[in-house]
Each structure stands twice: as structure tokens, then as C-alpha cells.
Design an enzyme around this catalytic site. Sequence first.
Site, PDB file in Angstrom:
ATOM      1  N   GLY A   1       0.959  -1.203   0.040  1.00  0.00           N
ATOM      2  CA  GLY A   1      -0.020   0.095   0.006  1.00  0.00           C
ATOM      3  C   GLY A   1       0.874   1.245  -0.043  1.00  0.00           C
ATOM      4  N   GLN A   2       0.285   2.529  -0.011  1.00  0.00           N
ATOM      5  CA  GLN A   2       0.936   3.591  -0.062  1.00  0.00           C
ATOM      6  C   GLN A   2       1.760   3.756   1.303  1.00  0.00           C
ATOM      7  OE1 GLN A   2      -0.962   7.857  -0.009  1.00  0.00           O
ATOM      8  NE2 GLN A   2      -1.003   7.214   2.077  1.00  0.00           N
TER       9      GLN A   2
ATOM     10  N   HIS B   1      -3.358  11.425   5.168  1.00  0.00           N
ATOM     11  CA  HIS B   1      -1.947  11.661   4.618  1.00  0.00           C
ATOM     12  C   HIS B   1      -1.914  11.012   3.116  1.00  0.00           C
ATOM     13  CE1 HIS B   1      -1.738   8.358   7.224  1.00  0.00           C
ATOM     14  NE2 HIS B   1      -0.844   7.538   6.269  1.00  0.00           N
TER      15      HIS B   1
ATOM     16  N   ARG C   1      -0.823   7.471  -3.672  1.00  0.00           N
ATOM     17  CA  ARG C   1      -2.460   7.337  -3.151  1.00  0.00           C
ATOM     18  C   ARG C   1      -3.295   6.463  -4.072  1.00  0.00           C
ATOM     19  NH1 ARG C   1      -5.269   6.641   1.467  1.00  0.00           N
ATOM     20  NH2 ARG C   1      -6.014   8.877   2.497  1.00  0.00           N
TER      21      ARG C   1
ATOM     22  N   THR D   1      -6.632   5.820  13.171  1.00  0.00           N
ATOM     23  CA  THR D   1      -6.942   6.602  12.419  1.00  0.00           C
ATOM     24  C   THR D   1      -7.884   7.972  12.806  1.00  0.00           C
ATOM     25  OG1 THR D   1      -8.307   7.228  10.426  1.00  0.00           O
ATOM     26  CG2 THR D   1      -8.752   5.244  11.714  1.00  0.00           C
TER      27      THR D   1
ATOM     28  N   ALA E   1      -1.856  -2.974   7.268  1.00  0.00           N
ATOM     29  CA  ALA E   1      -2.742  -3.962   6.428  1.00  0.00           C
ATOM     30  C   ALA E   1      -4.296  -3.439   6.805  1.00  0.00           C
ATOM     31  CB  ALA E   1      -2.540  -5.087   6.313  1.00  0.00           C
ATOM     32  N   ALA E   2      -5.202  -3.117   5.958  1.00  0.00           N
ATOM     33  CA  ALA E   2      -6.459  -2.908   6.074  1.00  0.00           C
ATOM     34  C   ALA E   2      -7.407  -2.545   5.041  1.00  0.00           C
ATOM     35  CB  ALA E   2      -6.524  -1.158   6.814  1.00  0.00           C
ATOM     36  N   GLN E   3      -8.658  -2.791   5.073  1.00  0.00           N
ATOM     37  CA  GLN E   3      -9.430  -2.279   4.067  1.00  0.00           C
ATOM     38  C   GLN E   3      -9.579  -0.982   4.574  1.00  0.00           C
ATOM     39  OE1 GLN E   3     -11.574  -0.946   2.009  1.00  0.00           O
ATOM     40  NE2 GLN E   3     -13.153  -1.020   3.659  1.00  0.00           N
ATOM     41  N   SER E   4      -8.921  -0.147   3.543  1.00  0.00           N
ATOM     42  CA  SER E   4      -8.770   1.190   4.084  1.00  0.00           C
ATOM     43  C   SER E   4      -9.821   2.366   3.399  1.00  0.00           C
ATOM     44  CB  SER E   4      -7.350   1.799   3.909  1.00  0.00           C
ATOM     45  OG  SER E   4      -7.063   2.071   2.636  1.00  0.00           O
TER      46      SER E   4
ATOM     47  N   TYR F   1     -15.725   1.295   9.102  1.00  0.00           N
ATOM     48  CA  TYR F   1     -14.325   1.324   9.272  1.00  0.00           C
ATOM     49  C   TYR F   1     -13.792   2.044  10.346  1.00  0.00           C
ATOM     50  CZ  TYR F   1      -9.759   3.308   7.930  1.00  0.00           C
ATOM     51  OH  TYR F   1      -8.229   3.522   8.327  1.00  0.00           O
TER      52      TYR F   1
ATOM     53  N   LYS G   1     -11.611   0.216  13.142  1.00  0.00           N
ATOM     54  CA  LYS G   1     -10.307   0.647  13.563  1.00  0.00           C
ATOM     55  C   LYS G   1     -10.405   1.083  15.103  1.00  0.00           C
ATOM     56  CE  LYS G   1      -7.493   1.077   9.972  1.00  0.00           C
ATOM     57  NZ  LYS G   1      -6.069   0.545  10.208  1.00  0.00           N
TER      58      LYS G   1
ATOM     59  N   GLU H   1     -10.525   8.581  11.374  1.00  0.00           N
ATOM     60  CA  GLU H   1     -11.763   8.475  11.410  1.00  0.00           C
ATOM     61  C   GLU H   1     -12.557   7.998  12.716  1.00  0.00           C
ATOM     62  OE1 GLU H   1     -14.144   7.941   8.636  1.00  0.00           O
ATOM     63  OE2 GLU H   1     -12.886  10.017   8.227  1.00  0.00           O
TER      64      GLU H   1
END
Length: 340
Positions: A11-12, A177, A182, A123, A79-82, A147, A151, A125
Site C-alpha cells: 500500500g501507500q 495523508h 495514493r 486513524t 494492512a487494512a480495508q482502508s 471502517y 479501527k 476516522e
Amino acid sequence: MKKALITGITGQDGSYLSELLLEKGYEVYGIMRRKSVVDYGNVEHIKDKINFIYADMTDVISLINAMKISQADEVYNLAAQSFVATSWEQPLATADIDALGVTNMLEAIRTVKPDARFYQASTSEMFGLVQEIPQKETTPFYPRSPYGVAKLYGHWITKNYRESYNLYACSGILFNHESERRGKEFVTRKITDAVAKIKLGKLDCLELGNLDSKRDWGHSMDYVKAMWLMLQQDEPDDYVIATNETRTVREFVDAAFNCAGIEIEWNGSGINEFGKDKATGKTIVKVNPKFFRPAEVDILIGDPAKAENKLGWRREISFNELVERMVKNDIYLLSNGLEK
Ligand code: NAP
Ligand code: F7E
């Protein structure tokens, strides 16, 4: 030579963190999901320097195996379903990966190498319907998406394992970020990708959802430095990482088009709002309700004072530089037939 295990390495953040740790002389291990077509994502350019282990956050056996193989001193759980919007479409998968997946990783550490240091990608969120402005480590949480809820579990289980088992476990509460790497479904990259396409005559109009939503946007390269710093302290703790600036999606759109030499004139309001190219009069931005969310996080702005004081962390890339880098990169990729 220290060993690090990174989940979410493709990922990013995984890619920038890998570069940082390789520079520091770490032996880097990364877990990767099996796919029908092998895809190294954002670490394609450094894949020969990384030790890949096939594993999945939902499979504790595979994570125990990853710990046995890597014998990691530091584990970064990225790692995540982000993607927040997808969490309403796949709430259970999001919970399996983003919530229970954290317990799986902590159990793997506890079983194989309890002295390993652990970083959890928490996060902003989790603040959701914000209870305080700006948000800091002590601000009460109020997540607004599956999400955010998942989290929050990951955040608390990290704290709980720290207190229950004396693990060196930290959570970084990172605000948005972004970067040239991205994913294109996130609003910033969706905008810069569209700006490049409109500039080069390959797209007529960018369609967005809520233009009033406000985010605290930094660059991923700065934020992965904070992750590393958190694991180098005497005591584990949780930190907010943010810029302490907030801007609307509309302001991001203005800044991105400006980087391509296009000035926007806004007209209308609500779902009838649109943006015209001041020079040509053509409509190049429209609102499409399809991109609205069932519940929105209206404003985020973080206070990184604790990280600045205790970790000595500073953000180096400004908002304008972030936008400029992303727009330039997307124009470069598109002009050279390199965009995916
Ligand atoms: P990203 O680009 O979406 O990367 C997510 C990574 O997780 C990918 O490598 C993905 O692998 C992997 N992954 C997804 N499901 C998995 C599973 N079941 N098992 C193993 N790996 C899995 O996210 P990012 O922006 O780098 O963010 C990194 C972390 O920080 C995430 O946990 C995110 O939730 C959190 N975070 C991000 C931000 C932000 O603004 N970027 C802010 C706060 C927190 P594939 O390549 O196989 O899909
Ligand atoms: O949305 C609004 C949207 O998808 C930002 C993830 O990294 O940061 C990220 O989550 C805002 C929202 O990111 C569109 O409604 C308007 O208010 O870029 P986003 P996010 O939801 O803030 C947090 C910190 C994470 O942890 C997450 O993993 O922009 N918005 N129009 C739109 N968003 C998208 N994606 N697409 C639009 O067309």
C-alpha cells in the site's frame, strides 16, 4: 541488523515505510496477499530488497508463520480495508481485517516473539463526529463508518494488550495523508488524476460528492517517519499525527487546478454546485450524489503537539507542496503513458 515486518507493504504507507527502513539498514519483511496475478503494488521498484511472506490478516496461522520466518524486532500493522466508502458495502470483511486482524497480529506476536515492538495504524476516522476541535489523544471517539468502528476496536485491543501482557504496542492516530502513490478512489488522488486528464484533454468533467467536507491533509512520507519514531521510545504510547491545518474538498480542487494553470469559478449550491474553467467557461467539476456517504465526517483537524514534543516529529511537506507533487506526478504519468 534490526528486522521489521510490515503488513500492508504493497500500500501507500507500506511503500514509504519500506524505503525508510531499508535506508536505516533494516532487514525488511512484508506480508502479501495471494492474488490471481502477482502484483507488488507500490513496492514494485524495491521488490528485490524485500522478503515477502504470503499471509492474510484474517488468517492467524499465516501471521504466526510470518512472525516465525521474520523473527521481527518491530511489526508495523498497516494492512487494512482502508477505503471508508467500501466499509458500508463490506462491513464484515472490514471488521475481519481492520478489527479482528489486529488481534490476530497481536496474538502472533505474543505466541512467537513477545518482545517485538508493535505499531498499529489507527486513524482520525475514530474521532468521526468530532467532540472537540482540534482533536488530540484525549478527545473522545465517535466513529461514523463501519471502517471507523472497526479501527476503534483495533485501537483499543492494542492498548489492552499493552496493559494486559506488557507488550510494547503503540497506536498512531494518523490524520489523512496522501501522496503520488495514493489509491485513485481517495478524493485527493481522484482530483489530481482528473486534473491531469482535463489538462491533457482526456476528460471533460470531474464528478465529486461532498465538497464541504474538511480534512487535515499531510504527505505519507512525513507520516511514516512518525511510525518509526514511536517504536524507538523508552515506553510505548499513542500519538496523534497531523498538520493542524484543515481545508475543504473544494479548496483541494482549487489548489490542484491552480497547479495545472486552471482557475475555477464556482456557481450554484448543494447538489447543483459546479465549477467552471474561468478561461473557457466550460464546466469541469460537478457534484454527483452517488459519492455522498450514509454518514459523513464533516471536519477533521488534529493537534500533533504531543508527537512534536515527545518524538521530535515535524511535518516537512506543506499542503501546497503535497498538491503540487501529486498534480505534477499525474501529468507526468499520463503524458508518458505510465498511468495505471
Ligand atoms: P492502502 O494503500 O489502502 O494499503 C492497504 C494495504 O493493506 C495494502 O497493502 C493491502 O494489500 C493490505 N491489505 C488489505 N487487506 C488485507 C488483508 N486481508 N490481509 C493482508 N493485507 C491486506 O492504505 P494506506 O493509505 O497505506 O494506509 C495504511 C494504514 O493506515 C491502513 O491501515 C489505513 O487504514 C491506515 N490509515 C491511513 C490513513 C491515510 O490517510 N492514508 C490515515 C489513518 C490511518 P493489497 O495490495 O493486497 O490490497
Ligand atoms: O474522503 C469527500 C468524502 O475517501 C475524504 C482513508 O485513508 O483518511 C481516508 O479516509 C473526504 C470525505 O478519505 C468524494 O466524503 C467528496 O469526506 O479521500 P477520502 P477519508 O474518508 O477521509 C482516513 C484518515 C483513513 O483512515 C482512511 O483509511 O472527501 N469526498 N467527494 C469524496 N471522497 C471520495 N473518495 N470520492 C469523492 O468523489
